[in-house]
Design a protein around this motif. Sequence first.
Motif, PDB file in Angstrom:
ATOM      1  N   VAL A 133       4.750  52.784 -30.411  1.00 15.28           N
ATOM      2  CA  VAL A 133       4.316  51.575 -29.718  1.00 15.28           C
ATOM      3  C   VAL A 133       4.599  51.692 -28.221  1.00 15.28           C
ATOM      4  N   THR A 134       3.735  51.034 -27.425  1.00  9.80           N
ATOM      5  CA  THR A 134       3.907  51.061 -25.971  1.00  9.80           C
ATOM      6  C   THR A 134       3.837  49.670 -25.361  1.00  9.80           C
ATOM      7  N   SER A 135       3.867  48.630 -26.198  1.00  4.05           N
ATOM      8  CA  SER A 135       3.871  47.261 -25.679  1.00  4.05           C
ATOM      9  C   SER A 135       4.589  46.364 -26.670  1.00  4.05           C
ATOM     10  N   THR A 136       5.073  45.213 -26.182  1.00  6.36           N
ATOM     11  CA  THR A 136       5.770  44.295 -27.082  1.00  6.36           C
ATOM     12  C   THR A 136       4.820  43.740 -28.132  1.00  6.36           C
ATOM     13  N   GLN A 137       3.522  43.626 -27.793  1.00  8.49           N
ATOM     14  CA  GLN A 137       2.557  43.180 -28.793  1.00  8.49           C
ATOM     15  C   GLN A 137       2.487  44.176 -29.949  1.00  8.49           C
ATOM     16  N   GLU A 138       2.462  45.475 -29.625  1.00 10.55           N
ATOM     17  CA  GLU A 138       2.405  46.488 -30.665  1.00 10.55           C
ATOM     18  C   GLU A 138       3.693  46.514 -31.486  1.00 10.55           C
ATOM     19  N   LEU A 146       2.491  40.070 -39.914  1.00  3.73           N
ATOM     20  CA  LEU A 146       2.765  39.297 -38.705  1.00  3.73           C
ATOM     21  C   LEU A 146       1.618  39.482 -37.722  1.00  3.73           C
ATOM     22  N   PHE A 147       0.963  38.378 -37.385  1.00  3.46           N
ATOM     23  CA  PHE A 147      -0.193  38.392 -36.499  1.00  3.46           C
ATOM     24  C   PHE A 147       0.194  37.701 -35.208  1.00  3.46           C
ATOM     25  N   ILE A 148      -0.325  38.164 -34.064  1.00  2.00           N
ATOM     26  CA  ILE A 148       0.065  37.580 -32.792  1.00  2.00           C
ATOM     27  C   ILE A 148      -1.159  37.296 -31.933  1.00  2.00           C
ATOM     28  N   GLY A 149      -0.969  36.424 -30.949  1.00  2.00           N
ATOM     29  CA  GLY A 149      -1.997  36.132 -29.965  1.00  2.00           C
ATOM     30  C   GLY A 149      -1.339  35.784 -28.644  1.00  2.00           C
ATOM     31  N   GLN A 150      -2.003  36.119 -27.546  1.00  2.61           N
ATOM     32  CA  GLN A 150      -1.460  35.861 -26.219  1.00  2.61           C
ATOM     33  C   GLN A 150      -2.323  34.818 -25.513  1.00  2.61           C
ATOM     34  N   HIS A 151      -1.676  33.870 -24.831  1.00  2.00           N
ATOM     35  CA  HIS A 151      -2.412  32.888 -24.050  1.00  2.00           C
ATOM     36  C   HIS A 151      -1.558  32.439 -22.866  1.00  2.00           C
ATOM     37  N   ALA A 152      -2.235  31.921 -21.846  1.00  2.00           N
ATOM     38  CA  ALA A 152      -1.565  31.397 -20.648  1.00  2.00           C
ATOM     39  C   ALA A 152      -0.795  32.470 -19.893  1.00  2.00           C
ATOM     40  N   GLY A 153      -1.361  33.689 -19.843  1.00  2.00           N
ATOM     41  CA  GLY A 153      -0.765  34.740 -19.022  1.00  2.00           C
ATOM     42  C   GLY A 153       0.093  35.696 -19.811  1.00  2.00           C
ATOM     43  N   GLY A 155       2.906  37.006 -19.255  1.00  2.00           N
ATOM     44  CA  GLY A 155       4.345  36.855 -19.225  1.00  2.00           C
ATOM     45  C   GLY A 155       4.878  35.816 -20.183  1.00  2.00           C
ATOM     46  N   LYS A 156       3.974  35.087 -20.833  1.00  2.00           N
ATOM     47  CA  LYS A 156       4.396  34.061 -21.786  1.00  2.00           C
ATOM     48  C   LYS A 156       4.591  34.693 -23.162  1.00  2.00           C
ATOM     49  N   ALA A 157       5.547  34.188 -23.928  1.00  2.50           N
ATOM     50  CA  ALA A 157       5.784  34.719 -25.268  1.00  2.50           C
ATOM     51  C   ALA A 157       4.533  34.577 -26.123  1.00  2.50           C
ATOM     52  N   GLU A 158       4.343  35.534 -27.037  1.00  3.44           N
ATOM     53  CA  GLU A 158       3.165  35.529 -27.887  1.00  3.44           C
ATOM     54  C   GLU A 158       3.209  34.392 -28.906  1.00  3.44           C
ATOM     55  N   GLN A 159       2.022  33.946 -29.303  1.00  4.83           N
ATOM     56  CA  GLN A 159       1.887  33.009 -30.414  1.00  4.83           C
ATOM     57  C   GLN A 159       1.911  33.809 -31.705  1.00  4.83           C
ATOM     58  N   LEU A 160       2.673  33.365 -32.705  1.00  5.63           N
ATOM     59  CA  LEU A 160       2.896  34.125 -33.929  1.00  5.63           C
ATOM     60  C   LEU A 160       2.258  33.435 -35.129  1.00  5.63           C
ATOM     61  N   PHE A 161       1.780  34.248 -36.075  1.00  5.87           N
ATOM     62  CA  PHE A 161       1.229  33.754 -37.330  1.00  5.87           C
ATOM     63  C   PHE A 161       1.801  34.588 -38.470  1.00  5.87           C
ATOM     64  N   ASP A 166       1.194  28.693 -38.397  1.00  6.05           N
ATOM     65  CA  ASP A 166       1.066  28.859 -36.953  1.00  6.05           C
ATOM     66  C   ASP A 166       2.470  28.631 -36.422  1.00  6.05           C
ATOM     67  N   ILE A 167       3.168  29.710 -36.141  1.00  7.23           N
ATOM     68  CA  ILE A 167       4.591  29.640 -35.806  1.00  7.23           C
ATOM     69  C   ILE A 167       4.796  29.280 -34.339  1.00  7.23           C
ATOM     70  N   ASP A 168       3.702  29.051 -33.624  1.00  8.78           N
ATOM     71  CA  ASP A 168       3.771  28.824 -32.190  1.00  8.78           C
ATOM     72  C   ASP A 168       4.467  30.042 -31.566  1.00  8.78           C
ATOM     73  N   HIS A 169       5.599  29.854 -30.909  1.00  7.31           N
ATOM     74  CA  HIS A 169       6.269  30.990 -30.268  1.00  7.31           C
ATOM     75  C   HIS A 169       7.529  31.420 -31.015  1.00  7.31           C
ATOM     76  N   GLY A 170       7.722  30.936 -32.264  1.00  9.18           N
ATOM     77  CA  GLY A 170       8.869  31.415 -33.027  1.00  9.18           C
ATOM     78  C   GLY A 170       9.569  30.380 -33.878  1.00  9.18           C
ATOM     79  N   THR A 171       8.926  29.228 -34.149  1.00  5.61           N
ATOM     80  CA  THR A 171       9.590  28.153 -34.874  1.00  5.61           C
ATOM     81  C   THR A 171      10.048  28.564 -36.265  1.00  5.61           C
ATOM     82  N   ASP A 172       9.298  29.429 -36.945  1.00  6.12           N
ATOM     83  CA  ASP A 172       9.595  29.722 -38.349  1.00  6.12           C
ATOM     84  C   ASP A 172       9.787  31.207 -38.647  1.00  6.12           C
TER      85      ASP A 172
END
Length: 749
Positions: A133-138, A146-153, A155-161, A166-172
């Motif tokens: 891996v070469t990125s935090t997304q990877e 574990l599925f992820i999505g990036q929004h709002a730039g 530098g913001k933490a990824e949205q997790l599924f 929909d775990i938002d940024h880590g609720t569950d």
Amino acid sequence: MTILFYKKACSQLLFFSLFILSTQVLFAHTITGYVVDENNKPLKDVYVMHLKSGTHTHTNSKGFFTIDQVEEGDELRFSKLGYAAFAKAITEESEVLQIVLLEASIDLQAVTITNELDVLNTITQADLEVNPVTSTQEVLRTVPGLFIGQHAGGGKAEQLFLRGFDIDHGTDVAISVDGMPVNMVSHAHGQGYADLHFVIPETIENISYGKGSYDKSIGNFATAGHVDFRTRDVIRENVINAEIGDFNYQRYVGLVQVLDNANTSAYIATEYLTFDGPFDSPQNFDRVNLFGKLNYISDAGNELGVSISHFDSEWDASGQIPQRAVDRGLIGRFGAIDDTEGGETSRTSVNINYDMALSDNEQFSTHLYYSKYDFLLFSNFTFFLEDPVNGDQIKQQESRDLAGFDAAYTYRTSLSDYKLDLTAGLRLRNDRTEGSELSRTLNRRTTLENIQLGDINETNTSGFVGATWYVNDFLIDAGLRLEHFKFTYKDALSTLYDTQAQSETALLPKLNFNYRVSENFQLYFKNGVGFHSNDTRVVLQQTADDILPKSYGSDLGFVWKPTNRMIVNTALWYLFLEQEFVYVGDAGIVEPSGETERFGFDVSLRYQLSKHLFLDTDVNYAHARAINEPDGQDLIPLAPKFTSTGGLSLKDWNRFNAGIRYRYIGDRPANEDNSIVAEGYFVSDLNVNYDVTDHLRAGFAVQNLFDVEWNETQFATESRLQNETASVEEIHFTPGTPFFIRGILQYRF
């Protein structure tokens, strides 16, 4: 005379036979030893098998093993993923064995199914070796399901599924690095916010994960699952890496070993990343990472690990854009309604782990950590809905000190002649946040109104006890976890000084079973009660007693090796959640939600087609519903129903390494009645690398190989544009990256 000779011969033969038998019985004894690598570093979790009897064991963190009832001439076989298997014949002179395993190509044949070793985490380690891996997304995508999505730039933490959440940024999902928690409680942007951008991907050695809330040693946020990233204790070779690509992408990485002897190793790593992205308004993403780690193993096998890290980033963002603005031609897919969004964040951490053997049967580990964390984010989700003149931009900000300590004790004994591990642990975590702020702002410069402002002090104390009983091919694991929270808040907007406080306790039982049907097939049945805490402001605003709502879950599944180089894992699962009260950081309000249930299945396949070719795929299905809502109005917004990831990888073939990866998520409801749909997508990535020399590697990586048009994150949001007289609720999205290629040059020495 003949009879006398016959009697004498018989007695001599009997004596000789008894002598041979007695010497064999006397020789059958316990063999102990150590297994190390070529650099004389202890190897943990090496599979040690007595070929004659089929009994087996594993090495501990010191590389030490012990195995009983071994006779002269018997063979012991040593195997571990990533190392060449080795067999040793036992002689009468064998006392304490010293075994050296040599590094070798990844071979799934070395993966063994036992109750004492988590084969699923071993598979994930193989995934990391086959697909670096070469990125935090990877890094996050290496966790099956574990599925992820990036929004709002960037530098913001990824949205997790995960598992219909929909775990938002880590609720569950509980996320940690070397045991240090990543999730932030009572965060300015959202509960459980987990920003992994302080991790340099090349420093990750393995990943320990689990789905559900079945692990007695894991507490807060482990509802859908938990993930612990473990960094390398030692690097095999120094590395300098440079990547340059489309959209002004540049990334530079360096890993250098600074100390390496029989007992001590130390290295430093650094990363710099800058990226504009495909957006009409460049995101100007800029990130710096520094990391250093020292590892010491004493002659007695006690291990000390100390790491220090610092990361700093800043970015601009185009935010989520409304579909109607694109349809009308007001903006393009990569345009913005408010391009003054963005933020900056930093984290400085010290992490100390110490493991020691109190005796042959006793292990004790301690862990101490501290982080200084700062966060600032500007967002605009509704544009001109609330303020038609200045717009709806908000600022979320906090400065946090996070400190914690945990300790665990394990004692190995026996019950009815079967191994029994007794464990106990204690954990303390304190978060002190100053100036936790939600304000309305204009152009990231002017504060128009403070909605919330105050200081948070949240303390979590927890402990657990457990027993793991190994009965032939059965494993019975039972545990009980106790969680205690104290929430304190000082409201800076109150005219009178007032400290609000409340406490709550939760008791969480766990019960798991494994059955090793054969050397190639294992059944498991896991059960547990978990929870996730809520924001301090929710707790203090909510008068209900149930402020730590629980989850109840079960997994029924199997791990199967139908061939030497194929591994299949599947699970049927169920999860029920009690009433929750969720703090919506973007609005500063409390949103209650009722009981929910989720159930589904996970299927994973790993198949080594040849010495160099690997196939993997993960398929996940989830059915998520709100229990107390009427049919047709009971869907859970953004809960993924069907996801799949996988790929085909080439490893160490004629100096080539390559891989093609895919990820798929199906359509899912964006609101409770599915009248607004978040569209699914199928995206493929490609990477090819060639070792020009033993030290120099060149290659390239392509994201979105077929240049499909896809939306990475989507939300059903009510908003109003500046020229509109009425608001509209519809899909707002962050566009996925188009065809994006970057070149890679790596030097190893």
